[in-house]
Scaffold this motif. Structure first.
Motif: not given
Length: 214
Positions: A102-105, A149-158
């Motif tokens: 539920g957290l945003s990127m 989903l959360s792992t993908h978001r962090v990896e995408h941001a990095i």
């Protein structure tokens, strides 16, 4: 006489309770769980009904109180809260995953960076104590280290490029277009007003045409 009557009545009541619980053990557990769940729903509704400012204040206060506890005390508190939620019919692992997804990127990345920075400031024995406590909690309740989903978001941001320099240049271009007559020279990223122009402390000067840069 009165004492004897009271004793006999108490004995009868206890016998009836014992009989009811033994003969309808399954029903008793269901009713108890439903009652706990209903009470928790009332508490949640009351909390969610508070003004936004009050909710933020309460979260800040409680987070500060929790952070002030020792590692052992924090672990005990988390175990107690998790036990209450499980008793109310809440799946602890699913609850964690739903909250995380539920957290945003931006929220996930900010939280990850802040927690990593905080963890690095701890002495090694305290790092090990926290890591062990978190591992025990995850194992006890089947909580994952992170969802897909959360792992993908962090990896995408990095993986994204750092665009701060680009944004600075775009801002300078915008200033130059809005205020013709200003000459723009790029140096760095922290702004301050000085003399005839606006300077970046280690790098850019926006100055009036014909005036020397400072």
């Amino acid at each position: 006489m009165a004492a004897a009557a009271y004793s006999a009545l108490s004995t009868a009541i206890e016998a009836e309770r014992a009989e009811f619980r033994s003969s309808t053990a399954g029903d008793w557990s269901v009713v108890r769980a439903a009652s706990i769940k209903a009470q928790r729903a009332k508490e949640t509704a009351r909390r969610d009904g508070l003004p936004r400012r009050e909710q933020v204040h309460r979260r800040t206060v409680y987070a500060s109180m929790f952070s002030s506890q020792t590692v052992a005390d924090q672990e005990q508190l988390k175990a107690r809260w998790a036990s209450r939620r499980v008793s109310a019919g809440i799946d602890e692992a699913r609850r964690h995953d739903v909250w995380l997804d539920g957290l945003s990127m931006d929220e996930i990345v900010t939280r990850s960076i802040q927690r990593a920075a905080w963890f690095q400031t701890l002495p090694q024995p305290l790092r090990e104590a926290y890591a062990a406590a978190w591992r025990r909690h995850r194992e006890a309740h089947g909580v994952s280290r992170g969802t897909a989903l959360s792992t993908h978001r962090v990896e995408h941001a990095i993986a994204l490029p750092d665009t701060r320099a680009f944004r600075d240049e775009a801002f300078l271009d915008q200033v130059d277009m809005q205020l013709p007559g200003l000459a723009v020279r790029t140096w760095s990223s922290v702004w301050r007003t000085s003399g005839h122009g606006i300077k970046k402390s280690s790098g850019a000067t926006v100055e009036q045409s014909g005036s020397p840069g400072r």
